[in-house]
Scaffold this motif. Structure first.
Motif, PDB file in Angstrom:
ATOM      1  N   ALA A   1     -39.544  10.836 -16.282  1.00 24.13           N
ATOM      2  CA  ALA A   1     -40.959  11.144 -15.556  1.00 24.13           C
ATOM      3  C   ALA A   1     -40.688  12.061 -14.393  1.00 24.13           C
ATOM      4  CB  ALA A   1     -41.236   9.758 -14.941  1.00 24.13           C
ATOM      5  N   TYR A   2     -39.693  12.257 -14.057  1.00 23.87           N
ATOM      6  CA  TYR A   2     -39.558  13.198 -12.618  1.00 23.87           C
ATOM      7  C   TYR A   2     -38.955  14.539 -12.728  1.00 23.87           C
ATOM      8  CZ  TYR A   2     -40.227   8.456 -10.668  1.00 23.87           C
ATOM      9  OH  TYR A   2     -40.830   7.220 -10.041  1.00 23.87           O
ATOM     10  N   ILE A   3     -39.332  15.121 -14.365  1.00 24.27           N
ATOM     11  CA  ILE A   3     -38.662  16.298 -14.625  1.00 24.27           C
ATOM     12  C   ILE A   3     -39.509  17.297 -13.774  1.00 24.27           C
ATOM     13  CG2 ILE A   3     -38.849  18.249 -16.518  1.00 24.27           C
ATOM     14  CD1 ILE A   3     -36.504  16.226 -16.978  1.00 24.27           C
ATOM     15  N   ASP A   4     -40.736  17.209 -13.742  1.00 24.42           N
ATOM     16  CA  ASP A   4     -41.485  18.333 -12.958  1.00 24.42           C
ATOM     17  C   ASP A   4     -41.236  18.439 -11.515  1.00 24.42           C
ATOM     18  OD1 ASP A   4     -42.885  19.380 -15.365  1.00 24.42           O
ATOM     19  OD2 ASP A   4     -44.341  17.833 -15.391  1.00 24.42           O
ATOM     20  N   GLU A   5     -40.883  17.272 -10.912  1.00 20.35           N
ATOM     21  CA  GLU A   5     -40.793  17.244  -9.694  1.00 20.35           C
ATOM     22  C   GLU A   5     -39.332  17.914  -9.193  1.00 20.35           C
ATOM     23  OE1 GLU A   5     -41.483  13.579  -7.173  1.00 20.35           O
ATOM     24  OE2 GLU A   5     -42.788  12.977  -8.989  1.00 20.35           O
ATOM     25  N   PHE A   6     -38.382  17.748 -10.247  1.00 20.33           N
ATOM     26  CA  PHE A   6     -37.098  18.295  -9.909  1.00 20.33           C
ATOM     27  C   PHE A   6     -37.104  19.903 -10.065  1.00 20.33           C
ATOM     28  CE2 PHE A   6     -35.174  14.301 -10.657  1.00 20.33           C
ATOM     29  CZ  PHE A   6     -33.945  14.386  -9.912  1.00 20.33           C
ATOM     30  N   LEU A   7     -38.053  20.301 -11.035  1.00 23.82           N
ATOM     31  CA  LEU A   7     -38.484  21.611 -11.509  1.00 23.82           C
ATOM     32  C   LEU A   7     -38.955  22.471 -10.146  1.00 23.82           C
ATOM     33  CD1 LEU A   7     -39.387  21.627 -15.366  1.00 23.82           C
ATOM     34  CD2 LEU A   7     -36.984  22.342 -14.281  1.00 23.82           C
TER      35      LEU A   7
ATOM     36  N   LEU B   1     -27.713  17.754 -13.962  1.00 31.07           N
ATOM     37  CA  LEU B   1     -28.497  16.457 -14.014  1.00 31.07           C
ATOM     38  C   LEU B   1     -28.682  15.926 -15.474  1.00 31.07           C
ATOM     39  CD1 LEU B   1     -31.569  18.024 -12.106  1.00 31.07           C
ATOM     40  CD2 LEU B   1     -30.374  15.943 -11.389  1.00 31.07           C
ATOM     41  N   ASP B   2     -28.317  14.509 -15.538  1.00 27.84           N
ATOM     42  CA  ASP B   2     -28.310  13.825 -16.621  1.00 27.84           C
ATOM     43  C   ASP B   2     -29.684  13.191 -17.077  1.00 27.84           C
ATOM     44  OD1 ASP B   2     -25.684  14.433 -16.884  1.00 27.84           O
ATOM     45  OD2 ASP B   2     -25.132  12.319 -16.795  1.00 27.84           O
ATOM     46  N   CYS B   3     -30.356  13.913 -18.516  1.00 26.42           N
ATOM     47  CA  CYS B   3     -31.600  13.219 -18.694  1.00 26.42           C
ATOM     48  C   CYS B   3     -31.286  12.235 -19.829  1.00 26.42           C
ATOM     49  CB  CYS B   3     -32.256  14.237 -19.170  1.00 26.42           C
ATOM     50  SG  CYS B   3     -32.409  15.683 -17.987  1.00 26.42           S
ATOM     51  N   ALA B   4     -31.320  10.654 -19.696  1.00 29.15           N
ATOM     52  CA  ALA B   4     -31.212  10.008 -20.455  1.00 29.15           C
ATOM     53  C   ALA B   4     -32.285   9.146 -20.917  1.00 29.15           C
ATOM     54  CB  ALA B   4     -30.109   8.997 -20.188  1.00 29.15           C
ATOM     55  N   HIS B   5     -32.722   7.984 -20.169  1.00 29.82           N
ATOM     56  CA  HIS B   5     -33.997   7.269 -20.570  1.00 29.82           C
ATOM     57  C   HIS B   5     -34.965   7.360 -19.776  1.00 29.82           C
ATOM     58  CE1 HIS B   5     -31.192   4.496 -22.763  1.00 29.82           C
ATOM     59  NE2 HIS B   5     -30.396   4.680 -21.616  1.00 29.82           N
ATOM     60  N   GLN B   6     -34.957   8.034 -18.470  1.00 31.42           N
ATOM     61  CA  GLN B   6     -36.052   8.740 -17.499  1.00 31.42           C
ATOM     62  C   GLN B   6     -35.994   9.866 -17.408  1.00 31.42           C
ATOM     63  OE1 GLN B   6     -39.080   8.076 -15.980  1.00 31.42           O
ATOM     64  NE2 GLN B   6     -38.120   6.231 -14.886  1.00 31.42           N
TER      65      GLN B   6
ATOM     66  N   ASP C   1     -27.829  20.339 -32.795  1.00 34.18           N
ATOM     67  CA  ASP C   1     -28.930  20.825 -33.847  1.00 34.18           C
ATOM     68  C   ASP C   1     -30.292  20.762 -33.880  1.00 34.18           C
ATOM     69  OD1 ASP C   1     -26.725  21.336 -35.616  1.00 34.18           O
ATOM     70  OD2 ASP C   1     -26.932  19.694 -36.880  1.00 34.18           O
ATOM     71  N   GLN C   2     -30.430  19.523 -32.750  1.00 32.91           N
ATOM     72  CA  GLN C   2     -31.899  19.234 -32.480  1.00 32.91           C
ATOM     73  C   GLN C   2     -32.277  20.239 -31.461  1.00 32.91           C
ATOM     74  OE1 GLN C   2     -31.764  15.549 -30.494  1.00 32.91           O
ATOM     75  NE2 GLN C   2     -33.939  14.725 -31.145  1.00 32.91           N
ATOM     76  N   ILE C   3     -31.581  20.357 -30.400  1.00 35.13           N
ATOM     77  CA  ILE C   3     -31.930  21.366 -29.216  1.00 35.13           C
ATOM     78  C   ILE C   3     -32.217  22.749 -29.847  1.00 35.13           C
ATOM     79  CG2 ILE C   3     -31.014  22.475 -27.025  1.00 35.13           C
ATOM     80  CD1 ILE C   3     -29.982  19.804 -26.195  1.00 35.13           C
ATOM     81  N   GLU C   4     -31.049  23.154 -30.694  1.00 35.51           N
ATOM     82  CA  GLU C   4     -31.056  24.617 -31.352  1.00 35.51           C
ATOM     83  C   GLU C   4     -32.515  24.789 -31.949  1.00 35.51           C
ATOM     84  OE1 GLU C   4     -28.247  27.918 -33.491  1.00 35.51           O
ATOM     85  OE2 GLU C   4     -28.189  25.613 -33.989  1.00 35.51           O
TER      86      GLU C   4
ATOM     87  N   GLY D   1     -34.054  11.431 -26.036  1.00 31.65           N
ATOM     88  CA  GLY D   1     -34.823  11.895 -24.852  1.00 31.65           C
ATOM     89  C   GLY D   1     -35.378  13.069 -25.383  1.00 31.65           C
ATOM     90  N   VAL D   2     -34.761  14.027 -26.039  1.00 29.64           N
ATOM     91  CA  VAL D   2     -35.243  15.227 -26.463  1.00 29.64           C
ATOM     92  C   VAL D   2     -36.694  15.162 -27.443  1.00 29.64           C
ATOM     93  CG1 VAL D   2     -34.731  17.478 -27.822  1.00 29.64           C
ATOM     94  CG2 VAL D   2     -33.158  16.633 -26.180  1.00 29.64           C
ATOM     95  N   GLU D   3     -36.338  14.170 -28.403  1.00 30.28           N
ATOM     96  CA  GLU D   3     -37.163  13.875 -29.439  1.00 30.28           C
ATOM     97  C   GLU D   3     -38.499  13.313 -28.888  1.00 30.28           C
ATOM     98  OE1 GLU D   3     -37.561  11.124 -33.458  1.00 30.28           O
ATOM     99  OE2 GLU D   3     -35.709  11.403 -32.599  1.00 30.28           O
ATOM    100  N   ALA D   4     -38.442  12.581 -27.628  1.00 29.43           N
ATOM    101  CA  ALA D   4     -39.485  11.830 -27.172  1.00 29.43           C
ATOM    102  C   ALA D   4     -40.412  12.711 -25.974  1.00 29.43           C
ATOM    103  CB  ALA D   4     -39.139  10.859 -26.463  1.00 29.43           C
ATOM    104  N   HIS D   5     -39.509  13.995 -25.669  1.00 25.88           N
ATOM    105  CA  HIS D   5     -39.982  14.776 -24.466  1.00 25.88           C
ATOM    106  C   HIS D   5     -39.862  16.436 -24.833  1.00 25.88           C
ATOM    107  CE1 HIS D   5     -40.669  11.236 -22.218  1.00 25.88           C
ATOM    108  NE2 HIS D   5     -39.338  10.964 -22.549  1.00 25.88           N
TER     109      HIS D   5
END
Length: 423
Positions: A241-247, A234-239, A311-314, A265-269
């Motif tokens: 909002a539906y992360i929890d529904e996928f999980l 699953l690619d997470c770019a701009h959207q 670096d950001q994710i780590e 996206g990582v920075e915002a979420h």
């Protein structure tokens, strides 16, 4: 009376003359530098000579005018010793003095001086080099000002301290550009942070970067396995909002997938990223700004797009991604080489869910996902809407009915390695 005077005079001499005689009996040690001039930082030979044999092993102390202290020993019964010491590095031509300190059993004689010249500074002609194994590799470097007093051998090293190549620069050359040359083998694939060394000293004016590419395909679209295993991504770019529904859906299906995520996206979420990890899914790199990276000419920018997200994710999770998916599937040999040098295999896909098209529906997305199933396929979908959640839920059930095992891209890659005995 005359006898008394003689005894008295002998006593006076014992008090006044003998101490002076003992001082005269001490050795006088002189110091001499064997070289007249060297590049600062290089070793020189310091010769220490006594005017008479030492009665026993004698430690000598001396220092330079930069405040550095040294020791040497003349063995008992000998008159001379020589030691090699490293001179101080200097930024400009200067003369420094070496002075012997007075010590027990000897007096300090003559000091000596030497002219020091700056070490040459070697700069990398490019910030990033992309090269290929089993082909002659040239790394261009520059020498702005030749300050060498003698011909010098320079080593090209990487961050592990491995010497990749050696070149000799002559003291009297007027050339300003030189090349380290060698033919790398398969063991040298990947990342090399470059520096140049001279007599064990780093003389790099800047840092170089070498991405050493191997042979074979630039990207992975599927893995040739025999077991019925399909990877879901699953690619997470701009959207987001539906992360929890996928999980929730993936938990219910007991399936782990690979999430390719953008840096912005990582920075915002960050909380969503942590939830993805806590649910046992794989975190992967989808670039920082979601550019078409195959159209980018700036190699530094390509590296920044990949490295910054790793670096950001780590930093956030403690997990460093090992997979990279270029946005839009846009890549080239430079993107692939840098990605792999940064520790990430380049992953595309076999099936695109096409959930990003304007008229996509849950049914159309489902059909795209389940089209032409085969062992080793990689499915691409996006965190966009509930239609994708529904379509993937149905597709997972369908694949299970067909006898497929489902999981992350890394799990599929590991299966491929187990079946084939190779990466």
């Amino acid at each position: 009376m005359r006898t008394f005077l003689v005894v008295f005079l002998l006593a006076v001499l014992a008090v006044t003359v003998l101490p002076g005689a003992a001082t005269a009996a001490e050795s006088t040690v002189t110091l001499r530098i064997a070289e007249d001039a060297v590049n600062g930082g290089l070793p020189v030979s310091v010769v220490l000579t006594s005017d008479r044999p030492m009665p026993g092993d004698t430690e000598l102390l001396f220092a330079d005018s930069h405040g550095n202290a040294y020791t040497a020993t003349i063995n008992g019964g000998e008159t001379v010793t020589a030691v090699s010491i490293r001179t101080p590095a200097v930024s400009k031509h200067e003369t420094i003095t070496y002075t012997l300190s007075r010590g027990e059993g000897y007096q300090a004689g003559a000091a000596d001086e030497i002219a020091l010249y700056p070490l040459p500074q070697i700069g990398f002609y490019q910030s990033i080099y992309i090269r290929k194994v089993n082909s002659e590799c040239l790394i261009a470097v520059t020498l702005k000002r030749n300050t060498l007093l003698e011909d010098g051998e320079f080593e090209l090293r990487d961050q592990e301290g491995e010497t990749l190549a050696v070149l000799t620069i002559k003291a009297n050359t007027r050339l300003s550009q030189f090349y380290f040359k060698w033919t790398p083998d398969e063991t040298q694939q990947g990342r090399h942070d470059l520096s140049v060394w001279f007599h064990g000293m780093n003389v790099s004016a800047n840092e170089g970067y070498l991405a050493m590419a191997g042979g074979g395909p630039l990207v992975v679209r599927n893995y040739g396995v025999t077991e019925k295993f399909i990877a879901l991504s699953l690619d997470c770019a701009h959207q987001w909002a539906y992360i929890d529904e996928f999980l929730e859906m993936l938990d219910r299906q007991d399936v782990k997938v690979t999430f390719f995520m953008t840096g912005f996206g990582v920075e915002a979420h960050p909380d969503a990223v942590m939830r993805i990890l806590e649910h046992g899914h794989e975190l992967a790199n989808h670039s920082y700004w979601h550019y078409r990276m195959g159209e980018m000419d700036d190699l530094l920018a390509i590296r920044r797009e990949i490295r910054s997200v790793n670096d950001q994710i780590e930093a956030l999770t403690g997990v460093r991604p090992t997979l990279f998916r270029p946005p839009y599937g846009s890549y080239g040999k430079y993107v692939s080489a840098i990605s792999r040098a940064e520790g990430c295999e380049v992953i595309l896909w076999t099936n695109d869910a096409m959930d990003w098209v304007e008229d996509a529906t849950a049914d159309s997305i489902y059909r795209c996902i389940v089209r032409n199933p085969a062992p080793g396929n990689i499915i691409l979908a996006h965190i966009l809407n509930r239609d994708t959640v529904e379509a993937m839920d149905r597709a997972i059930a369908h694949f299970k009915e067909q006898g497929y095992r489902l999981g992350t891209v890394s799990a599929l890659a590991e299966l491929y390695q187990q079946e084939n005995g190779k990466d």
